[in-house]
Design a protein around this motif. Structure first.
Motif, PDB file in Angstrom:
ATOM      1  N   LEU A  56       0.833  -1.208   0.000  1.00  0.00           N
ATOM      2  CA  LEU A  56       0.000   0.000   0.000  1.00  0.00           C
ATOM      3  C   LEU A  56       0.862   1.250   0.000  1.00  0.00           C
TER       4      LEU A  56
ATOM      5  N   ILE B 128      -7.588   9.717  -5.487  1.00  0.00           N
ATOM      6  CA  ILE B 128      -8.634  10.161  -4.574  1.00  0.00           C
ATOM      7  C   ILE B 128      -8.833  11.669  -4.679  1.00  0.00           C
TER       8      ILE B 128
ATOM      9  N   ARG C 208      -2.451   6.429  -5.280  1.00  0.00           N
ATOM     10  CA  ARG C 208      -3.772   6.379  -4.651  1.00  0.00           C
ATOM     11  C   ARG C 208      -4.232   7.760  -4.216  1.00  0.00           C
ATOM     12  N   GLU C 209      -3.300   8.523  -3.623  1.00  0.00           N
ATOM     13  CA  GLU C 209      -3.664   9.849  -3.139  1.00  0.00           C
ATOM     14  C   GLU C 209      -4.046  10.777  -4.291  1.00  0.00           C
TER      15      GLU C 209
ATOM     16  N   VAL D  17      -9.200  -0.615  -3.466  1.00  0.00           N
ATOM     17  CA  VAL D  17      -8.407  -0.289  -2.280  1.00  0.00           C
ATOM     18  C   VAL D  17      -8.558   1.178  -1.909  1.00  0.00           C
ATOM     19  N   ARG D  18      -9.483   1.887  -2.563  1.00  0.00           N
ATOM     20  CA  ARG D  18      -9.758   3.283  -2.236  1.00  0.00           C
ATOM     21  C   ARG D  18     -11.246   3.435  -1.940  1.00  0.00           C
TER      22      ARG D  18
ATOM     23  N   ARG E 244       2.358   2.341  -3.328  1.00  0.00           N
ATOM     24  CA  ARG E 244       1.441   2.949  -4.298  1.00  0.00           C
ATOM     25  C   ARG E 244       0.715   4.169  -3.716  1.00  0.00           C
ATOM     26  N   ARG E 245       1.201   4.662  -2.585  1.00  0.00           N
ATOM     27  CA  ARG E 245       0.506   5.765  -1.922  1.00  0.00           C
ATOM     28  C   ARG E 245       0.357   7.002  -2.811  1.00  0.00           C
TER      29      ARG E 245
ATOM     30  N   ARG F 120     -10.259   8.081   1.348  1.00  0.00           N
ATOM     31  CA  ARG F 120      -9.161   7.430   2.069  1.00  0.00           C
ATOM     32  C   ARG F 120      -8.834   6.117   1.373  1.00  0.00           C
ATOM     33  N   PRO F 121      -7.611   5.635   1.572  1.00  0.00           N
ATOM     34  CA  PRO F 121      -7.327   4.249   1.199  1.00  0.00           C
ATOM     35  C   PRO F 121      -8.064   3.322   2.162  1.00  0.00           C
ATOM     36  N   LYS F 122      -8.546   2.206   1.693  1.00  0.00           N
ATOM     37  CA  LYS F 122      -9.186   1.252   2.595  1.00  0.00           C
ATOM     38  C   LYS F 122      -8.167   0.726   3.602  1.00  0.00           C
TER      39      LYS F 122
END
Length: 269
Positions: A202, A213, A209-210, A260-261, A205-206, A236-238
């Motif tokens: 996680l 989102i 993901r950020e 995952v988001r 890949r932050r 948020r990420p899950k």
């Protein structure tokens, strides 16, 4: 203590701060030489509990009860004297919190799902004031955050109890941030390798993901404004436990988990 009270001054009145200072002083008299299960000074552990209760926006009596929640375990427990200083409502919360914790510790070893479900229902049923359950959950969250200081067998025992009883209770009460953290911390000690692997994947890949989102939030905010919808939008990420559960249930690797988001829009109705 004064630094903590200064932080609270932005949303608590001076009278409330004075009462909290009085509660801290009472806790210090009761527990000056004691340490918590995870070897913190007892008063520091109680301060961390009260701080989390404040972050959940609970009322003043809940914070005071959190600071005094270990009083029944430090004889002689003088309920009348405590009520004179802090009020009957606080003493009732303190006593309920102690009963709920004792019941949980005494019965959780009946580790069948039926027995655990009965325990959850019993804890919900006998709590005359839901704030007592919230204090129990926040005290458990504080303990779980310090669990790495305990021997391995105690880590496992507390993590199993937390996953079986406390996280489901937080879920039923709708305290999502407490539920998520209790579940993640339980997984960290029950499945340490899986937890570390997922956390690393996680984290790798932050940025992606950020950015994703942030883009979704921007689009949602524009659409809500265009349609006159008043809402609080967050993303948020899950959390790690929910991803791990899905991987276990579907028997797939992390690369096959696509949700995952999460994004949430809270509206008035």
């Amino acid at each position: 203590v004064e630094a903590w009270l200064a932080r609270l001054a932005g949303h608590r009145s001076q009278a409330q701060l004075d009462r909290l200072r009085q509660a801290v002083q009472a806790a210090h008299r009761l527990h000056a030489d004691e340490r918590s299960l995870d070897d913190l000074p007892r008063v520091q552990a109680l301060l961390l509990t009260a701080d989390q209760l404040d972050r959940l926006k609970l009322d003043l009596d809940s914070l005071v009860a959190g600071l005094l929640s270990e009083a029944p375990a430090s004889p002689p427990f003088d309920a009348a004297a405590l009520a004179e200083d802090f009020g009957a409502a606080v003493v009732s919360l303190v006593e309920q919190t102690a009963r709920l914790r004792e019941l949980s510790a005494a019965t959780v070893r009946r580790n069948t799902e039926e027995g655990l479900e009965n325990l959850r229902r019993m804890l919900l049923g006998i709590s005359a004031d839901v704030r007592a359950l919230l204090i129990v959950l926040v005290k458990r969250l504080r303990l779980m955050r310090g669990l790495k200081r305990l021997p391995r067998e105690e880590q496992i025992a507390f993590a199993e109890e937390t996953r079986a009883v406390h996280a489901p209770l937080a879920n039923r009460l709708g305290i999502w941030q407490v539920k998520w953290e209790l579940e993640d911390l339980s997984l960290r000690f029950l499945e340490p390798e899986a937890y570390k692997t997922l956390a690393r994947q996680l984290d790798d890949r932050r940025p992606e993901r950020e950015a994703f989102i942030a883009g979704v939030l921007q689009r949602l905010e524009a659409e809500c404004q265009a349609h006159g919808i008043q809402g609080e939008i967050s993303g948020r990420p899950k959390h790690i436990y929910s991803i791990w559960r899905k991987m276990e249930r579907k028997r797939v690797d992390f690369d096959r988990i696509f949700d995952v988001r999460a994004v949430r829009v809270l509206v008035d109705t």
